[in-house]
Design a protein around this motif. Structure first.
Motif, mmCIF file in Angstrom:
data_model
loop_
_atom_site.group_PDB
_atom_site.id
_atom_site.type_symbol
_atom_site.label_atom_id
_atom_site.label_comp_id
_atom_site.label_asym_id
_atom_site.label_seq_id
_atom_site.Cartn_x
_atom_site.Cartn_y
_atom_site.Cartn_z
ATOM 1 N N ASP A 177 0.824 -0.756 0.314
ATOM 2 C CA ASP A 177 -0.145 0.199 -0.056
ATOM 3 C C ASP A 177 0.405 1.307 0.159
ATOM 4 O O ASP A 177 -0.263 2.508 0.073
ATOM 5 N N VAL A 178 2.405 1.432 -0.169
ATOM 6 C CA VAL A 178 3.361 2.086 0.156
ATOM 7 C C VAL A 178 3.861 2.564 -1.534
ATOM 8 O O VAL A 178 3.601 1.125 -2.435
ATOM 9 N N ASP A 179 4.448 3.223 -1.757
ATOM 10 C CA ASP A 179 4.669 3.877 -3.217
ATOM 11 C C ASP A 179 6.418 3.428 -2.935
ATOM 12 O O ASP A 179 6.613 3.672 -4.304
ATOM 13 N N GLY A 180 6.867 3.713 -1.873
ATOM 14 C CA GLY A 180 8.227 3.459 -1.602
ATOM 15 C C GLY A 180 8.620 3.666 -0.350
ATOM 16 O O GLY A 180 7.814 3.252 0.525
ATOM 17 N N VAL A 181 9.571 2.764 0.274
ATOM 18 C CA VAL A 181 10.093 2.631 1.534
ATOM 19 C C VAL A 181 11.310 2.939 2.069
ATOM 20 O O VAL A 181 13.078 2.424 0.886
ATOM 21 N N VAL A 182 12.186 3.380 3.201
ATOM 22 C CA VAL A 182 13.886 3.236 3.335
ATOM 23 C C VAL A 182 13.941 2.675 4.394
ATOM 24 O O VAL A 182 12.585 3.054 5.331
ATOM 25 N N LEU A 183 14.550 2.367 4.803
ATOM 26 C CA LEU A 183 15.191 0.974 5.710
ATOM 27 C C LEU A 183 16.598 1.913 6.224
ATOM 28 O O LEU A 183 17.064 1.671 4.763
ATOM 29 N N SER A 184 16.932 2.315 7.138
ATOM 30 C CA SER A 184 17.722 2.654 7.868
ATOM 31 C C SER A 184 18.677 1.694 9.428
ATOM 32 O O SER A 184 17.348 1.552 10.652
ATOM 33 N N GLY A 185 19.285 1.749 9.874
ATOM 34 C CA GLY A 185 20.030 1.367 10.813
ATOM 35 C C GLY A 185 19.638 -0.267 10.471
ATOM 36 O O GLY A 185 19.381 -1.144 11.779
ATOM 37 N N LEU A 232 25.773 1.383 21.800
ATOM 38 C CA LEU A 232 25.366 0.401 21.853
ATOM 39 C C LEU A 232 24.526 1.365 20.040
ATOM 40 O O LEU A 232 24.687 0.547 19.320
ATOM 41 N N PHE A 233 24.106 2.413 19.766
ATOM 42 C CA PHE A 233 23.598 3.376 19.256
ATOM 43 C C PHE A 233 24.399 4.008 18.624
ATOM 44 O O PHE A 233 24.234 5.116 17.626
ATOM 45 N N TYR A 234 25.967 4.803 19.185
ATOM 46 C CA TYR A 234 26.489 5.625 18.709
ATOM 47 C C TYR A 234 28.040 5.334 18.148
ATOM 48 O O TYR A 234 28.603 4.840 18.999
ATOM 49 N N ASN A 235 29.000 5.614 17.233
ATOM 50 C CA ASN A 235 30.455 6.310 17.352
ATOM 51 C C ASN A 235 30.666 7.417 17.662
ATOM 52 O O ASN A 235 30.429 8.430 16.970
ATOM 53 N N GLU A 236 30.854 7.330 19.186
ATOM 54 C CA GLU A 236 31.084 9.228 20.129
ATOM 55 C C GLU A 236 31.904 10.174 19.136
ATOM 56 O O GLU A 236 31.955 10.783 19.147
ATOM 57 N N PRO A 237 33.075 9.309 18.036
ATOM 58 C CA PRO A 237 33.970 10.610 17.887
ATOM 59 C C PRO A 237 33.193 11.233 16.429
ATOM 60 O O PRO A 237 33.207 11.968 16.268
ATOM 61 N N ASP A 238 32.226 10.454 16.119
ATOM 62 C CA ASP A 238 30.974 11.518 15.302
ATOM 63 C C ASP A 238 29.504 11.825 16.117
ATOM 64 O O ASP A 238 28.565 12.229 15.056
ATOM 65 N N ALA A 239 29.936 12.339 17.526
ATOM 66 C CA ALA A 239 28.320 12.083 18.582
ATOM 67 C C ALA A 239 29.020 13.600 19.070
ATOM 68 O O ALA A 239 29.361 13.620 19.519
ATOM 69 N N ASP A 240 27.511 14.054 19.117
ATOM 70 C CA ASP A 240 27.590 15.249 20.147
ATOM 71 C C ASP A 240 27.593 14.816 21.034
ATOM 72 O O ASP A 240 26.608 14.297 21.522
ATOM 73 N N PRO A 241 28.162 15.114 22.188
ATOM 74 C CA PRO A 241 27.755 13.998 24.083
ATOM 75 C C PRO A 241 26.509 14.723 24.261
ATOM 76 O O PRO A 241 25.552 14.287 24.722
ATOM 77 N N VAL A 283 22.490 2.545 5.909
ATOM 78 C CA VAL A 283 23.262 2.492 6.705
ATOM 79 C C VAL A 283 24.614 3.598 7.474
ATOM 80 O O VAL A 283 24.926 4.026 6.601
ATOM 81 N N GLY A 284 24.536 2.887 8.993
ATOM 82 C CA GLY A 284 26.146 4.027 9.015
ATOM 83 C C GLY A 284 27.471 2.975 9.045
ATOM 84 O O GLY A 284 27.487 1.955 9.690
ATOM 85 N N GLY A 326 31.271 7.343 9.676
ATOM 86 C CA GLY A 326 32.147 7.194 11.090
ATOM 87 C C GLY A 326 29.891 7.285 11.624
ATOM 88 O O GLY A 326 30.691 7.641 12.166
ATOM 89 N N ALA A 327 29.598 6.837 11.002
ATOM 90 C CA ALA A 327 27.717 6.891 12.124
ATOM 91 C C ALA A 327 28.069 5.923 12.268
ATOM 92 O O ALA A 327 28.091 4.676 12.116
ATOM 93 N N GLY A 328 27.353 5.067 13.843
ATOM 94 C CA GLY A 328 27.148 4.305 14.690
ATOM 95 C C GLY A 328 25.631 4.072 14.427
ATOM 96 O O GLY A 328 25.252 4.080 12.768
ATOM 97 N N HIS A 329 24.676 2.993 15.005
ATOM 98 C CA HIS A 329 23.282 2.591 14.504
ATOM 99 C C HIS A 329 22.955 3.966 13.937
ATOM 100 O O HIS A 329 21.427 3.255 13.160
ATOM 101 N N SER A 330 22.101 4.951 15.077
ATOM 102 C CA SER A 330 21.514 5.926 14.909
ATOM 103 C C SER A 330 22.075 7.135 14.040
ATOM 104 O O SER A 330 22.358 8.035 14.609
ATOM 105 N N LEU A 331 22.032 6.564 12.973
ATOM 106 C CA LEU A 331 22.565 7.483 11.826
ATOM 107 C C LEU A 331 22.485 8.645 11.958
ATOM 108 O O LEU A 331 22.950 9.781 11.540
ATOM 109 N N GLY A 332 20.822 8.870 12.285
ATOM 110 C CA GLY A 332 19.805 10.257 12.168
ATOM 111 C C GLY A 332 20.464 10.964 13.294
ATOM 112 O O GLY A 332 20.092 12.151 12.852
ATOM 113 N N LEU A 333 21.143 10.360 14.103
ATOM 114 C CA LEU A 333 21.482 11.439 15.147
ATOM 115 C C LEU A 333 23.150 11.760 15.281
ATOM 116 O O LEU A 333 23.896 12.214 16.242
ATOM 117 N N HIS A 334 23.481 11.495 14.542
ATOM 118 C CA HIS A 334 25.154 11.755 14.009
ATOM 119 C C HIS A 334 25.472 13.062 13.804
ATOM 120 O O HIS A 334 25.293 13.741 12.852
#
Length: 356
Positions: A177-185, A232-241, A283-284, A326-334
């Motif tokens: 029922d959808v026109d496209g799919v985006v899968l991340s992480g 679990l979710f971050y690659n800390e060198p590419d993440a804001d604390p 993916v990250g 350089g991104a970890g699992h939660s790539l949308g928050l790097h």
């Protein structure tokens, strides 16, 4: 049992609650508005033994100002998250997928999955993959019928993150029922040793976490232990604390039985073989849960990723892939998540004709 359930949903649709909440502005926020919406869906159940009960799914619609868009992205968050993953309350909105898409003229709707946020919280054992996919199918129907923001969207692109990607794959392959799919992480071969370590050392029953005790969760709803999200979710060198702290402050719960069915039937088996519309998989590079030696996945570049993942899709999926360096699992928050959003917009334009 399906007839009464559909009647419940149809009757409840007449009583939709729409509460406008214009977003507090950052730079350029005058270009869009966001509103909170409660949608009726049927909750999970078991045939004959436990008929589905009415439930409510809460979400946030973000729209660019001006003419109503023809397309909307339905955003499905991952486990131990809620819709805040797509609109993190931190800084001036630079980590918000929703605000960034709206500022570029694109509409998004981000619900709290059942069991999380301000949505109904059924008993955790019933939160299976099929129940999650069914509830998202109903949301797709609401979006097309004009029950969200008064706009009958002609195109719906369903977007998932992590566990949400497994749910998205099942929804798209079951209901078409959808026109496209985006899968991340996600990839189709997770790093089992890392996942086991994450379960043993990273998770705890939600009712034991002081931040989530108010939810009144049953014992099979779990959340992350304090401090576990960073590894679990971050690659800390590419993440804001500050982002990691905001993530911790807005974390939520996940049904362990449900997460298990999503992992097995949504990702590993996989559900993606049944998707018959274009797919964008992102993916990250440093995702410890789905990339690297322990996952048998080389996420160093998009070409390698596509070669490994293509066998899990049909030709009609026209698989496109993207790796965020350089991104970890939660790539949308790097810190470089803007490149992931740009790549998604390029794919929406080039593959689906979705433009501002």
């Amino acid at each position: 049992m399906r007839v009464p359930r559909k009647l419940v949903v149809a009757l409840s649709a007449c009583c939709l609650l729409l509460t406008a909440t214009v977003t507090a502005p950052g730079a350029g926020a005058s270009a869009f508005t966001c509103s909170d919406v409660d949608l009726p869906v049927s909750g999970p159940g078991l045939p004959v033994l436990l008929p589905p009960a009415p439930a409510t799914m809460h979400g946030r619609l973000c729209l660019p100002n001006g003419p109503a868009p023809e397309a909307v992205q339905l955003l499905v968050h991952g486990g131990t998250y809620n819709s805040a993953y797509w609109d993190l309350p931190y800084g001036s909105g630079q980590y918000s997928y929703q605000r960034d898409m709206a500022a570029h003229g694109l509409a998004t709707f981000a619900p709290d999955r059942l069991g999380t946020g301000q949505s109904s919280k059924p008993a955790s054992p019933w939160m299976t993959l099929s129940a999650e996919a069914e509830s998202m199918h109903q949301v797709v129907g609401h979006l097309r019928a004009g029950h969200v923001g008064g706009i009958a969207f002609s195109k719906v692109v369903i977007v998932g993150h992590s566990v949400g990607s497994g749910i998205v794959a099942a929804e798209a392959s079951t209901y078409h029922d959808v026109d496209g799919v985006v899968l991340s992480g996600m990839t189709h071969i997770p790093a089992i040793p890392v996942l086991l370590l994450g379960v043993v050392f990273g998770l705890t029953p939600a009712f034991t976490d002081p931040a989530l005790t108010a939810l009144g969760s049953d014992p099979l709803y779990f959340t992350t232990r304090p401090g576990a999200r960073s590894w679990l979710f971050y690659n800390e060198p590419d993440a804001d604390p500050g982002v990691i702290a905001a993530d911790e402050a807005t974390k939520d719960q996940v049904s362990v039985p449900g997460m298990g069915t999503v992992a097995v039937f949504g990702i590993v088996l996989p559900a993606t073989l049944g998707i018959n519309v274009p797919v964008f998989q992102a993916v990250g590079e440093k995702d410890v849960l789905f990339c690297g030696v322990l996952a048998l996945r080389d996420c160093s570049n998009a070409q390698n990723l596509r070669a490994q993942e293509a066998p899990y899709y049909s030709p009609s999926a026209q698989l496109s892939t993207f790796v965020l360096p350089g991104a970890g699992h939660s790539l949308g928050l790097h810190e470089n998540a803007g490149a992931y959003r740009d790549a998604t917009r390029d794919w929406l334009r080039d593959r689906l004709g979705v433009v501002a």
